[in-house]
Design an enzyme around this catalytic site. Sequence first.
Site, PDB file in Angstrom:
ATOM      1  N   ARG A  92       0.945  -1.259  -0.135  1.00 32.12           N
ATOM      2  CA  ARG A  92       0.007   0.053  -0.060  1.00 32.12           C
ATOM      3  C   ARG A  92       0.750   1.324   0.053  1.00 32.12           C
ATOM      4  NH1 ARG A  92      -5.046  -0.010   4.024  1.00 32.12           N
ATOM      5  NH2 ARG A  92      -3.084   0.261   5.562  1.00 32.12           N
ATOM      6  N   ASP A  93       2.174   1.248  -0.012  1.00 33.76           N
ATOM      7  CA  ASP A  93       2.865   2.282  -0.161  1.00 33.76           C
ATOM      8  C   ASP A  93       4.063   2.152  -1.005  1.00 33.76           C
ATOM      9  OD1 ASP A  93       3.599   5.099   0.262  1.00 33.76           O
ATOM     10  OD2 ASP A  93       4.570   4.675   2.098  1.00 33.76           O
ATOM     11  N   LEU A  94       3.981   1.395  -1.999  1.00 33.10           N
ATOM     12  CA  LEU A  94       4.777   1.322  -2.854  1.00 33.10           C
ATOM     13  C   LEU A  94       5.400   2.560  -3.644  1.00 33.10           C
ATOM     14  CD1 LEU A  94       3.971  -2.070  -4.389  1.00 33.10           C
ATOM     15  CD2 LEU A  94       5.789  -1.679  -3.115  1.00 33.10           C
ATOM     16  N   ASN A 136      10.575   3.741  -1.404  1.00 32.17           N
ATOM     17  CA  ASN A 136      10.537   2.455  -0.397  1.00 32.17           C
ATOM     18  C   ASN A 136      11.179   1.164  -1.011  1.00 32.17           C
ATOM     19  OD1 ASN A 136       9.350   3.987   1.731  1.00 32.17           O
ATOM     20  ND2 ASN A 136       7.240   3.607   0.803  1.00 32.17           N
TER      21      ASN A 136
END
Length: 217
Positions: free
Chosen positions: A34-36, A40
Amino acid sequence: MAAHPHPSLTEARAILEQIARGIRAFHRLDMLHRDLKPENIHIDRHGTLRLIDFGSVKIGGAAEIASVVTQTDLLGTRNYTAPEVLRGELATTSADLFAFGVIAYELLTGRLPYREAVGGQIDAKQLARRPYRSARDARPDLPSWVDGALEKAVRPDPARRYTVETELLYDLSHPNVEFSDQRRPPLLERNPTGFWRAVALLSLLANVVLSYWLHRG
Protein backbone atom coordinates in the site's frame (compact mmCIF):
# COMPACT_ATOMS: atom_id res chain seq x y z
CA MET A 1 16.57 6.79 -11.31
CA ALA A 2 18.61 9.92 -10.58
CA ALA A 3 21.97 8.34 -11.40
CA HIS A 4 20.79 6.45 -14.47
CA PRO A 5 17.66 8.21 -15.79
CA HIS A 6 17.33 6.37 -19.12
CA PRO A 7 17.97 2.66 -18.60
CA SER A 8 17.56 0.22 -21.45
CA LEU A 9 14.55 -2.07 -21.49
CA THR A 10 16.79 -4.94 -20.41
CA GLU A 11 18.11 -3.01 -17.41
CA ALA A 12 14.64 -1.83 -16.43
CA ARG A 13 13.18 -5.33 -16.68
CA ALA A 14 15.91 -6.71 -14.40
CA ILE A 15 14.98 -4.16 -11.74
CA LEU A 16 11.23 -4.63 -12.20
CA GLU A 17 11.52 -8.40 -11.95
CA GLN A 18 13.01 -8.04 -8.46
CA ILE A 19 10.29 -5.61 -7.39
CA ALA A 20 7.68 -8.00 -8.77
CA ARG A 21 9.08 -10.86 -6.68
CA GLY A 22 8.71 -8.72 -3.57
CA ILE A 23 5.12 -7.80 -4.44
CA ARG A 24 4.33 -11.46 -5.17
CA ALA A 25 5.67 -12.49 -1.77
CA PHE A 26 3.37 -9.97 -0.08
CA HIS A 27 0.29 -11.00 -2.01
CA ARG A 28 0.87 -14.72 -1.46
CA LEU A 29 0.82 -14.01 2.27
CA ASP A 30 -2.48 -12.12 1.87
CA MET A 31 -0.74 -8.81 2.53
CA LEU A 32 -0.80 -5.45 0.71
CA HIS A 33 2.14 -3.07 0.84
CA ARG A 34 0.00 0.00 0.00
CA ASP A 35 2.92 2.44 -0.13
CA LEU A 36 5.03 1.27 -3.05
CA LYS A 37 7.19 4.08 -4.43
CA PRO A 38 10.86 4.53 -5.38
CA GLU A 39 11.73 5.82 -1.91
CA ASN A 40 10.54 2.53 -0.43
CA ILE A 41 12.73 0.35 -2.66
CA HIS A 42 16.27 -0.14 -1.41
CA ILE A 43 19.04 -1.23 -3.78
CA ASP A 44 22.44 -2.31 -2.50
CA ARG A 45 25.86 -2.17 -4.12
CA HIS A 46 25.33 -5.64 -5.59
CA GLY A 47 22.13 -4.64 -7.35
CA THR A 48 19.81 -6.51 -4.99
CA LEU A 49 16.49 -4.77 -4.36
CA ARG A 50 14.36 -4.94 -1.21
CA LEU A 51 10.98 -3.46 -0.39
CA ILE A 52 11.08 -1.40 2.81
CA ASP A 53 8.78 0.70 5.03
CA PHE A 54 5.91 -1.52 6.09
CA GLY A 55 4.04 1.19 7.97
CA SER A 56 1.06 1.01 5.63
CA VAL A 57 0.99 -2.76 5.15
CA LYS A 58 -2.44 -4.37 5.40
CA ILE A 59 -2.63 -7.98 6.56
CA GLY A 60 -5.62 -10.03 5.50
CA GLY A 61 -8.02 -10.58 8.39
CA ALA A 62 -6.40 -7.94 10.59
CA ALA A 63 -8.09 -4.65 11.48
CA GLU A 64 -6.60 -1.59 9.82
CA ILE A 65 -4.79 0.78 12.14
CA ALA A 66 -4.58 3.66 9.63
CA SER A 67 -6.23 3.83 6.25
CA VAL A 68 -4.20 4.37 3.08
CA VAL A 69 -6.16 7.56 2.42
CA THR A 70 -4.62 9.20 5.49
CA GLN A 71 -1.19 8.02 4.35
CA THR A 72 -1.52 9.75 0.96
CA ASP A 73 -0.79 13.12 2.54
CA LEU A 74 2.87 12.09 2.68
CA LEU A 75 4.97 13.83 0.05
CA GLY A 76 5.13 11.83 -3.17
CA THR A 77 2.98 8.91 -2.00
CA ARG A 78 -0.17 10.34 -3.59
CA ASN A 79 1.34 10.00 -7.05
CA TYR A 80 1.66 6.23 -6.68
CA THR A 81 -1.72 5.59 -5.05
CA ALA A 82 -4.40 3.95 -7.18
CA PRO A 83 -7.30 6.26 -8.12
CA GLU A 84 -9.90 4.03 -6.50
CA VAL A 85 -8.04 4.27 -3.17
CA LEU A 86 -7.90 8.05 -3.46
CA ARG A 87 -11.68 7.94 -3.91
CA GLY A 88 -11.96 6.19 -0.57
CA GLU A 89 -12.40 2.61 -1.76
CA LEU A 90 -10.63 -0.27 -0.05
CA ALA A 91 -7.19 -1.16 -1.39
CA THR A 92 -6.77 -4.49 -3.18
CA THR A 93 -3.85 -6.18 -4.91
CA SER A 94 -4.73 -4.05 -7.94
CA ALA A 95 -3.67 -0.95 -5.99
CA ASP A 96 -0.18 -2.38 -5.46
CA LEU A 97 -0.04 -3.27 -9.14
CA PHE A 98 -1.00 0.30 -10.07
CA ALA A 99 1.94 1.60 -8.01
CA PHE A 100 4.16 -1.00 -9.68
CA GLY A 101 3.07 0.31 -13.08
CA VAL A 102 3.82 3.92 -12.10
CA ILE A 103 7.28 2.87 -10.91
CA ALA A 104 7.91 1.02 -14.19
CA TYR A 105 6.84 4.08 -16.17
CA GLU A 106 9.00 6.44 -14.11
CA LEU A 107 11.98 4.11 -14.28
CA LEU A 108 11.88 4.21 -18.09
CA THR A 109 10.93 7.85 -18.64
CA GLY A 110 12.01 9.81 -15.56
CA ARG A 111 8.52 11.24 -15.10
CA LEU A 112 5.04 10.19 -13.95
CA PRO A 113 2.33 8.83 -16.27
CA TYR A 114 -0.09 11.47 -14.96
CA ARG A 115 0.73 14.97 -13.89
CA GLU A 116 1.72 15.12 -10.25
CA ALA A 117 -1.11 15.31 -7.76
CA VAL A 118 -0.34 17.92 -5.15
CA GLY A 119 -2.39 19.95 -2.73
CA GLY A 120 -5.79 18.92 -1.43
CA GLN A 121 -7.91 15.85 -1.92
CA ILE A 122 -8.42 14.51 -5.43
CA ASP A 123 -11.94 13.69 -6.54
CA ALA A 124 -13.21 11.69 -9.51
CA LYS A 125 -13.50 14.78 -11.73
CA GLN A 126 -9.90 15.76 -11.10
CA LEU A 127 -8.76 12.24 -11.88
CA ALA A 128 -10.61 12.36 -15.19
CA ARG A 129 -8.71 15.51 -16.12
CA ARG A 130 -5.37 13.76 -15.73
CA PRO A 131 -4.95 11.89 -19.05
CA TYR A 132 -2.18 9.39 -19.55
CA ARG A 133 1.03 10.91 -20.93
CA SER A 134 2.56 8.62 -23.53
CA ALA A 135 5.94 7.23 -22.49
CA ARG A 136 7.11 7.78 -26.07
CA ASP A 137 6.81 11.53 -25.62
CA ALA A 138 9.71 11.29 -23.16
CA ARG A 139 11.40 8.26 -24.76
CA PRO A 140 10.76 8.14 -28.53
CA ASP A 141 13.01 5.07 -28.70
CA LEU A 142 10.49 2.98 -26.75
CA PRO A 143 8.38 0.70 -28.96
CA SER A 144 4.65 1.39 -29.10
CA TRP A 145 3.92 -1.98 -27.50
CA VAL A 146 5.97 -1.00 -24.44
CA ASP A 147 4.01 2.24 -24.19
CA GLY A 148 0.79 0.24 -24.48
CA ALA A 149 1.83 -2.08 -21.67
CA LEU A 150 2.67 0.85 -19.39
CA GLU A 151 -0.63 2.55 -20.18
CA LYS A 152 -2.56 -0.61 -19.29
CA ALA A 153 -0.65 -0.94 -16.00
CA VAL A 154 -1.78 2.49 -14.78
CA ARG A 155 -5.34 2.66 -16.06
CA PRO A 156 -7.70 4.46 -13.66
CA ASP A 157 -10.20 1.59 -13.86
CA PRO A 158 -8.78 -1.37 -11.88
CA ALA A 159 -10.85 -3.81 -13.97
CA ARG A 160 -8.86 -2.78 -17.06
CA ARG A 161 -5.38 -3.12 -15.50
CA TYR A 162 -3.13 -6.15 -15.26
CA THR A 163 -4.27 -8.67 -12.69
CA VAL A 164 -0.79 -9.92 -11.74
CA GLU A 165 2.66 -8.33 -11.96
CA THR A 166 3.98 -11.05 -14.28
CA GLU A 167 1.58 -9.96 -17.02
CA LEU A 168 3.21 -6.52 -17.19
CA LEU A 169 6.69 -8.04 -17.13
CA TYR A 170 5.75 -10.35 -20.00
CA ASP A 171 4.34 -7.50 -22.11
CA LEU A 172 7.50 -5.46 -21.49
CA SER A 173 9.50 -8.34 -23.01
CA HIS A 174 7.18 -9.60 -25.75
CA PRO A 175 5.38 -7.36 -28.27
CA ASN A 176 1.65 -7.57 -27.63
CA VAL A 177 -0.36 -7.16 -30.84
CA GLU A 178 -2.99 -5.34 -28.78
CA PHE A 179 -0.56 -2.44 -28.42
CA SER A 180 1.58 -2.63 -31.57
CA ASP A 181 -0.40 -0.05 -33.57
CA GLN A 182 -1.74 1.93 -30.65
CA ARG A 183 0.15 5.10 -31.51
CA ARG A 184 1.12 5.25 -35.14
CA PRO A 185 3.68 8.03 -35.66
CA PRO A 186 2.63 10.88 -37.96
CA LEU A 187 3.82 10.90 -41.58
CA LEU A 188 6.48 13.51 -40.79
CA GLU A 189 8.13 11.03 -38.38
CA ARG A 190 7.56 7.90 -40.48
CA ASN A 191 8.67 9.37 -43.81
CA PRO A 192 9.96 12.96 -43.64
CA THR A 193 11.07 12.92 -47.30
CA GLY A 194 7.64 11.82 -48.43
CA PHE A 195 5.99 14.38 -46.17
CA TRP A 196 7.91 17.30 -47.63
CA ARG A 197 7.41 16.02 -51.18
CA ALA A 198 3.69 15.94 -50.53
CA VAL A 199 3.82 19.49 -49.14
CA ALA A 200 5.78 20.67 -52.19
CA LEU A 201 3.34 18.98 -54.55
CA LEU A 202 0.33 20.51 -52.85
CA SER A 203 2.02 23.92 -52.93
CA LEU A 204 2.74 23.52 -56.63
CA LEU A 205 -0.84 22.52 -57.38
CA ALA A 206 -2.13 25.48 -55.37
CA ASN A 207 0.11 27.86 -57.33
CA VAL A 208 -1.03 26.37 -60.66
CA VAL A 209 -4.69 26.74 -59.73
CA LEU A 210 -4.16 30.28 -58.46
CA SER A 211 -2.23 31.24 -61.60
CA TYR A 212 -5.00 29.77 -63.78
CA TRP A 213 -7.71 31.79 -62.08
CA LEU A 214 -5.62 34.98 -62.16
CA HIS A 215 -5.08 34.62 -65.92
CA ARG A 216 -8.77 33.96 -66.45
CA GLY A 217 -9.61 37.13 -64.57
